[in-house]
Structures are given as C-alpha cells and as structure tokens.
Design an enzyme around this catalytic site. Structure first.
Site, mmCIF file in Angstrom:
data_model
loop_
_atom_site.group_PDB
_atom_site.id
_atom_site.type_symbol
_atom_site.label_atom_id
_atom_site.label_comp_id
_atom_site.label_asym_id
_atom_site.label_seq_id
_atom_site.Cartn_x
_atom_site.Cartn_y
_atom_site.Cartn_z
ATOM 1 N N ALA A 48 -3.520 14.547 6.067
ATOM 2 C CA ALA A 48 -3.329 13.237 6.688
ATOM 3 C C ALA A 48 -2.344 12.400 5.881
ATOM 4 C CB ALA A 48 -4.670 12.513 6.797
ATOM 5 N N HIS A 62 1.623 5.309 -1.564
ATOM 6 C CA HIS A 62 1.257 6.523 -2.299
ATOM 7 C C HIS A 62 2.523 7.145 -2.870
ATOM 8 C CE1 HIS A 62 -2.861 6.641 -0.613
ATOM 9 N NE2 HIS A 62 -2.289 6.076 0.435
ATOM 10 N N LYS A 100 -9.397 -0.156 -5.702
ATOM 11 C CA LYS A 100 -9.331 0.408 -4.352
ATOM 12 C C LYS A 100 -10.595 1.207 -4.086
ATOM 13 C CE LYS A 100 -7.769 2.003 -0.416
ATOM 14 N NZ LYS A 100 -6.654 2.925 -0.214
ATOM 15 N N HIS A 105 0.873 -1.195 0.000
ATOM 16 C CA HIS A 105 0.000 0.000 0.000
ATOM 17 C C HIS A 105 0.903 1.235 0.000
ATOM 18 C CE1 HIS A 105 -3.821 2.115 1.643
ATOM 19 N NE2 HIS A 105 -2.936 3.059 1.344
ATOM 20 N N HIS A 117 -4.701 -0.911 5.760
ATOM 21 C CA HIS A 117 -4.174 -0.208 6.948
ATOM 22 C C HIS A 117 -5.059 -0.363 8.183
ATOM 23 C CE1 HIS A 117 -6.944 2.728 5.358
ATOM 24 N NE2 HIS A 117 -6.118 3.174 4.432
ATOM 25 N N ASP A 156 1.504 2.422 3.558
ATOM 26 C CA ASP A 156 0.646 3.600 3.443
ATOM 27 C C ASP A 156 1.497 4.862 3.533
ATOM 28 O OD1 ASP A 156 -1.639 5.093 3.041
ATOM 29 O OD2 ASP A 156 -2.349 4.926 5.110
HETATM 30 C C1 NCD Z 1 -3.460 8.915 2.464
HETATM 31 C C2 NCD Z 1 -3.031 9.980 1.461
HETATM 32 O O1 NCD Z 1 -2.501 11.014 1.901
HETATM 33 O O2 NCD Z 1 -3.194 9.781 0.267
HETATM 34 N N1 NCD Z 1 -3.484 9.497 3.775
HETATM 35 C C3 NCD Z 1 -3.421 8.830 4.950
HETATM 36 O O3 NCD Z 1 -3.536 9.475 5.988
HETATM 37 N N2 NCD Z 1 -3.218 7.543 5.009
HETATM 38 C C4 NCD Z 1 -4.777 8.350 2.040
HETATM 39 C C5 NCD Z 1 -5.180 7.117 2.785
HETATM 40 O O4 NCD Z 1 -4.623 6.044 2.569
HETATM 41 O O5 NCD Z 1 -6.081 7.225 3.616
HETATM 42 ZN ZN ZN Z 2 -3.253 5.028 1.807
#
Ligand code: NCD
Ligand code: ZN
Length: 336
Positions: free
Chosen positions: A255, A14, A96, A12, A167, A239
């Site tokens: 976040a 980003h 997703k 996972h 997560h 994540d």
């Molecule tokens: C993630 C993001 O910033 O893309 N943020 C997070 O707090 N985990 C999105 C997500 O996975 O919720």
């Molecule tokens: Zn995420």
C-alpha cells in the site's frame, strides 16, 4: 499563469531508508520541509534513532539542499522523562500513532488505546502533537468512519491535545473536523482526485492502491471542496509512500502511492482549474505554520502553467519506483 509559494510543506511524508531514501529524498526538494514518518523497519521509537535518521535524510537530500525535517517518533507509551527527552531533541515534531497492524510496518503499533492514555495526558500538558493513522480493522471501506468515534473520544477527553487526523478520506471525517477545535487533518493529493473506481473499478491499478483506500465520489468531492475553499485546519500531507516497483506490481501489492515529485505541480493544476490558486499557500504551508507554530526556512517555489511530463519510472541506486501519473502529462510544472 504562475504562482509563487512561500516555504511549501509536506505534512506527511515517507522517505524510507537506505537506497530508497537516496532515490526519493531529492524528489521532495521543492518543499521547504516535511513531517517525516517513522514507520521504518524497525520503527523510529527513540530520540537517538530519530536524530540518526534525520541525519541520513540530510545527507540524502544533497549538500546544497536545505530541507526542514520535522521528525516523528512511532508512538509507544512513554514516561514524562522520555517525553521531555524527545521534546528537547532538535528536530522533534510529534508522535505518530498507528493501530497495530493497520498499514505498512505498523505491527508494533497500539492495540489497546487505554494503555496510551497516560502518555496522551502528558502530551496534552506538554503541547506535543499526536498524529494518528485513523482506521479500524473493520471492512476496508468503513475503516476510517469506524475510527471517528475514537477521534471524538480523544478530542473530548484531551481538549488541549493537538490531534491530527492523518490522510483523511471521507466527508464524515471533515464533519468531525468541524466539531472540535483541537482537531486538525492532513489530506493527500490522490484523495483529492481519485475514488475507489480509479483503483479497482476497471483494470486494477496497483500504483493507486494505498491505505486508507480511496473512497466514494462524494467523499472525494467533499475533500476537494474543503481544500479549495481554504479550510483553516486542513493541511497538505502527501503521504507519498514509495515502494519498490516489484512490491507494487506483485501479488500482494504494498500500500502506498508515490506522489512527491509531482505533488506541487498537480496541486497547482487542480487549484487553478477551480479558480482557487489564492488558497494554495494556506493549504501547503500557512495552515500548518499557524496550527503547529512552525517557522520553516524561507524558500520560494514558482509554479506555472507549462506542462511537465511525469517519468514512467524513477530509478537509481538499484531501486525502481513508479510515480502517480507515470508517463502522463501534468499541465503545470515548477519554474526553474
Ligand atoms: C504508507 C507506507 O507505505 O508507509 N502506506 C500507505 O498506503 N499510505 C503507510 C501509511 O501511511 O498508511
Ligand atoms: Zn503515511
């Protein structure tokens, strides 16, 4: 002490786009590959956009870096024809699903799950995994717990659907995982380590703020125990979610915790502390390969108990991002 991992995977991740992608992509290069999240602006909903994004990631990783990109599409209700097209697209991994508005760039997510069911039925028949951001819109500490009934209903209604709880942050989610064979889950680095106290118990720590929010000590302890005991359906998914420093150190903090560059050393440190290094391979690769039938390219990464200093900031391409443990030391590192 040292350990050599075979083809570690981040289930996972980003990576963003543009200059941020250029900055952060190479920082995941110790992994053999990753499941790439689709919550760009606009989200990646179509195979064409997915292939183009995958190509931008390949370029950003650098020419000499082989990195398996398991691409996801942002869930929208799809027809059989659209799912077939996705499945035939090289690099496609799964869909997703985000409840609408639940996290960063999820405004286009699902607001009525009933409307998703025909797509889920098809995914079940076609063997396409569904990855879910499982939170309700309730009180922030209860969002995951409140969503568990949704997971339970989906697991019952679609018993052959590979349903991944992304997560997870609670002991209750682990209990649910044990109830249904068709459920699997990812857990992040930070949720094995921190609780809400670390985020907001003292001076507010914006760089530890993420969705789902870190929970209680009992939740953190249960997640850690499951990981170091080698739970067969629990997989590492960082994540890692970089945001520009100015969006984190701000009124209205975004976040996401950025952990990619230190994830493997910190995991090795934790597993070693608990005498569980023998469980790390399964957690960072073996479980994912078995559950999803993945065959990542061969890549060996050796970690040893030599300290690494985490930079206070990663900055390049006009971007700045602050990692977890910024300016601190981790007692394990990647052996060159
Ligand atoms: C993630 C993001 O910033 O893309 N943020 C997070 O707090 N985990 C999105 C997500 O996975 O919720
Ligand atoms: Zn995420």
């Amino acid at each position: 002490m040292e350990i050599t991992l075979e083809s570690p995977l981040d289930m996972h991740l980003h990576l963003r786009d543009g200059d941020m992608l250029k900055l952060v992509a190479p920082l995941s290069a110790d992994f053999a590959g990753a499941v790439i999240m689709p919550n760009l602006v606009p989200p990646v909903t179509e195979p064409g956009a997915m292939v183009a994004y995958s190509e931008r990631i390949r370029e950003a990783m650098g020419a000499d870096c082989e990195f398996d990109r398991y691409m996801t599409l942002f869930f929208t209700a799809l027809t059989e024809q659209q799912l077939v097209l996705a499945q035939e697209t090289p690099g496609f991994f799964g869909l997703k699903l985000y409840p609408a508005g639940i996290t960063t760039n999820s405004e286009g997510g699902v607001s009525n799950l009933a409307e998703a069911e025909s797509t889920l039925k098809l995914m079940e028949e076609m063997g396409i995994p569904l990855l879910v951001h499982g939170e309700s819109h309730g009180f922030v500490m209860d969002r995951e717990a409140e969503f568990l009934s949704v997971y339970r209903n989906l697991a019952r209604k679609f018993p052959k659907l590979r349903l991944c709880m992304e997560h997870i942050t609670t002991a209750a989610a682990l209990e649910l995982l044990d109830e249904f064979e068709n459920l699997c889950a990812t857990v992040t680095l930070q949720h094995l380590i921190i609780t809400l106290d670390d985020v907001a118990g003292g001076a507010l720590k914006p760089h530890l703020f993420c969705k789902p929010i870190a929970k209680r000590p009992g939740d953190r302890d249960a997640l850690l125990q499951a990981a170091i005991n080698g739970h067969p359906r629990l997989m590492f998914g960082s994540d890692s979610a970089p945001h520009p420093r100015c969006k984190k150190e701000a009124c209205g903090c975004a976040a996401g915790v950025f952990t990619a560059p230190l994830a493997l050393p910190k995991l090795a440190e934790i597993f070693a502390q608990h005498g569980a290094l023998d469980k790390l391979q399964g957690f960072v690769s073996g479980n994912a390969c078995r559950i999803h039938g993945l065959k990542p390219h061969a890549k060996r990464v050796t970690l040893h108990d030599v300290p690494m200093s985490v930079p206070s900031l990663y900055a390049d391409y006009g971007q700045q991002v602050v990692p977890m443990y910024a300016g601190e030391e981790i007692s394990w590192s990647v052996k060159a």
